[in-house]
Design a protein around this motif. Sequence first.
Motif, mmCIF file in Angstrom:
data_model
loop_
_atom_site.group_PDB
_atom_site.id
_atom_site.type_symbol
_atom_site.label_atom_id
_atom_site.label_comp_id
_atom_site.label_asym_id
_atom_site.label_seq_id
_atom_site.Cartn_x
_atom_site.Cartn_y
_atom_site.Cartn_z
ATOM 1 N N ARG A 11 6.677 -5.531 1.976
ATOM 2 C CA ARG A 11 7.380 -5.112 3.191
ATOM 3 C C ARG A 11 8.279 -3.911 2.902
ATOM 4 N NH1 ARG A 11 9.288 -10.925 5.485
ATOM 5 N NH2 ARG A 11 10.305 -9.801 7.182
ATOM 6 N N ARG A 14 5.966 -0.884 2.616
ATOM 7 C CA ARG A 14 5.530 -0.425 3.943
ATOM 8 C C ARG A 14 6.669 0.286 4.688
ATOM 9 N NH1 ARG A 14 4.631 1.687 7.710
ATOM 10 N NH2 ARG A 14 3.376 1.226 9.537
ATOM 11 N N THR A 15 7.883 -0.260 4.563
ATOM 12 C CA THR A 15 9.061 0.337 5.215
ATOM 13 C C THR A 15 9.299 1.770 4.745
ATOM 14 O OG1 THR A 15 10.119 -1.829 5.430
ATOM 15 C CG2 THR A 15 11.578 0.082 5.517
ATOM 16 N N TYR A 16 9.104 1.988 3.446
ATOM 17 C CA TYR A 16 9.409 3.313 2.882
ATOM 18 C C TYR A 16 8.176 4.199 2.713
ATOM 19 C CZ TYR A 16 14.089 1.551 2.391
ATOM 20 O OH TYR A 16 15.334 1.045 2.681
ATOM 21 N N SER A 149 14.870 -7.419 -4.429
ATOM 22 C CA SER A 149 15.988 -6.675 -3.837
ATOM 23 C C SER A 149 16.121 -5.312 -4.510
ATOM 24 C CB SER A 149 17.311 -7.424 -4.019
ATOM 25 O OG SER A 149 17.225 -8.730 -3.514
ATOM 26 N N ALA A 152 13.679 -2.781 -3.139
ATOM 27 C CA ALA A 152 14.057 -2.238 -1.832
ATOM 28 C C ALA A 152 15.165 -1.191 -1.980
ATOM 29 C CB ALA A 152 14.508 -3.365 -0.897
ATOM 30 N N GLY A 160 14.317 6.847 1.215
ATOM 31 C CA GLY A 160 14.922 6.554 2.519
ATOM 32 C C GLY A 160 16.368 6.971 2.480
ATOM 33 N N LEU B 136 18.567 0.179 9.899
ATOM 34 C CA LEU B 136 18.019 0.707 8.654
ATOM 35 C C LEU B 136 16.663 1.322 8.947
ATOM 36 C CD1 LEU B 136 19.133 0.458 5.822
ATOM 37 C CD2 LEU B 136 17.791 -1.609 5.523
ATOM 38 N N SER B 137 16.425 2.498 8.400
ATOM 39 C CA SER B 137 15.100 3.083 8.561
ATOM 40 C C SER B 137 14.621 3.625 7.232
ATOM 41 C CB SER B 137 15.142 4.210 9.595
ATOM 42 O OG SER B 137 13.996 5.024 9.454
ATOM 43 N N GLY B 138 13.353 3.446 6.955
ATOM 44 C CA GLY B 138 12.771 3.961 5.726
ATOM 45 C C GLY B 138 11.941 5.199 6.013
ATOM 46 N N THR B 140 9.700 5.443 8.343
ATOM 47 C CA THR B 140 8.388 5.104 8.913
ATOM 48 C C THR B 140 8.627 4.342 10.218
ATOM 49 O OG1 THR B 140 8.236 2.914 7.878
ATOM 50 C CG2 THR B 140 7.442 4.788 6.587
ATOM 51 N N ASP B 141 7.539 3.918 10.860
ATOM 52 C CA ASP B 141 7.657 3.150 12.106
ATOM 53 C C ASP B 141 7.812 1.651 11.846
ATOM 54 O OD1 ASP B 141 5.195 2.690 11.007
ATOM 55 O OD2 ASP B 141 4.087 2.815 12.896
ATOM 56 N N TYR B 142 7.938 1.266 10.585
ATOM 57 C CA TYR B 142 7.976 -0.159 10.228
ATOM 58 C C TYR B 142 9.403 -0.583 9.901
ATOM 59 C CZ TYR B 142 6.199 -4.441 7.907
ATOM 60 O OH TYR B 142 5.906 -5.735 7.546
ATOM 61 N N HIS B 144 10.653 -4.032 9.287
ATOM 62 C CA HIS B 144 10.592 -5.486 9.130
ATOM 63 C C HIS B 144 10.944 -5.931 7.724
ATOM 64 C CE1 HIS B 144 8.840 -5.899 13.110
ATOM 65 N NE2 HIS B 144 8.217 -4.772 12.821
ATOM 66 N N LEU B 145 12.034 -5.407 7.208
ATOM 67 C CA LEU B 145 12.508 -5.893 5.918
ATOM 68 C C LEU B 145 13.057 -7.305 6.102
ATOM 69 C CD1 LEU B 145 14.553 -2.975 4.283
ATOM 70 C CD2 LEU B 145 12.327 -3.849 3.581
ATOM 71 N N PRO B 146 12.845 -8.174 5.133
ATOM 72 C CA PRO B 146 13.514 -9.482 5.195
ATOM 73 C C PRO B 146 15.034 -9.277 5.117
ATOM 74 C CG PRO B 146 12.230 -9.252 3.158
ATOM 75 C CD PRO B 146 11.987 -8.033 3.964
ATOM 76 N N SER B 149 16.509 -8.442 1.741
ATOM 77 C CA SER B 149 16.329 -7.067 1.258
ATOM 78 C C SER B 149 17.219 -6.117 2.045
ATOM 79 C CB SER B 149 14.877 -6.602 1.422
ATOM 80 O OG SER B 149 13.976 -7.498 0.821
#
Lengths: 162, 162
Positions: A11, A14-16, A149, A152, A160, B136-138, B140-142, B144-146, B149
């Motif tokens: 995850r 994918r976020t970064y 952690s 991330a 990011g 929070l943004s990385g 990207t368009d995703y 969904h970090l837990p 994290s």
Amino acid sequence: MTNLDLHDISRAARTYGIRSFYVVTPLEDQKELVDKIVSHWVSGAGSTYNPKRREALSLIRVKSSFEDVLAEVADHEGMHPKTVVTSAKMREGVMPFHMLRTMMMENGMPLVLVFGTAWGLTEDFIEAADYVLEPLSGGTDYNHLPVRSAAAVILDRLVGRE
Amino acid sequence: MTNLDLHDISRAARTYGIRSFYVVTPLEDQKELVDKIVSHWVSGAGSTYNPKRREALSLIRVKSSFEDVLAEVADHEGMHPKTVVTSAKMREGVMPFHMLRTMMMENGMPLVLVFGTAWGLTEDFIEAADYVLEPLSGGTDYNHLPVRSAAAVILDRLVGRE
């Protein structure tokens, strides 16, 4: 790798906007276990139940050795990647975060960022890497973040930024 | 809160020098469960087996309501804390990370940073907070970090920086 590391790190990847998340293990039963988890979420029952997990876990590739990872990345990217090892231990000649960040923005080389699990990475492996990233610090004497952690936070510092 | 959230978030809190990690739940069985986990690692069998976990989990306090948290912080710090809500959703008037970071460095006010779990925080709760932190943004368009994290990354952006 625990099931949770797979979920959380994919995850974060994918976020970064990371291209692939390679899990390296020479153990056949470990490889099968990872494949089973990934296919549950990518093509099995979990994929329709939770498409956001599907998107993340589909970044996972399982390899038997680090050499296999490098070969695949070189093949996909058309050039050999640089390797950057992360470590919780301070050592001489580590690369500061801002320097790696600048390097990544300026030259766009493919880069393989390596995280060890509880067993850690061997000294030989660390010495063979192109760079060792400076250890993460939160400004205290405590440096025991779980790898999920730490991954991330390191990705946030490298790619990011507000 | 899962067992793992308790472990990971308390380790992040300890890494970044956070004073306390409050877990808020009105449910008696949830409170007992958290107390049981914490005391296992803080004073029970786990405390000698893994002192690093002890150090982290000893930051956990369990409260029935958010008001109880604010009252305790006000009592410990000698003034009422500001409340900052984190949210994965973009909304008007959110506070940028760098602004909160500057504010924290300049005025040294006690600050309660709030994370929701899967159930999220109610709109009323969010509106009652002093500030809402930008999501929070990385890049990207995703998003969904837990939460475990996201907590580590947000603390890194606010108080840990190379």
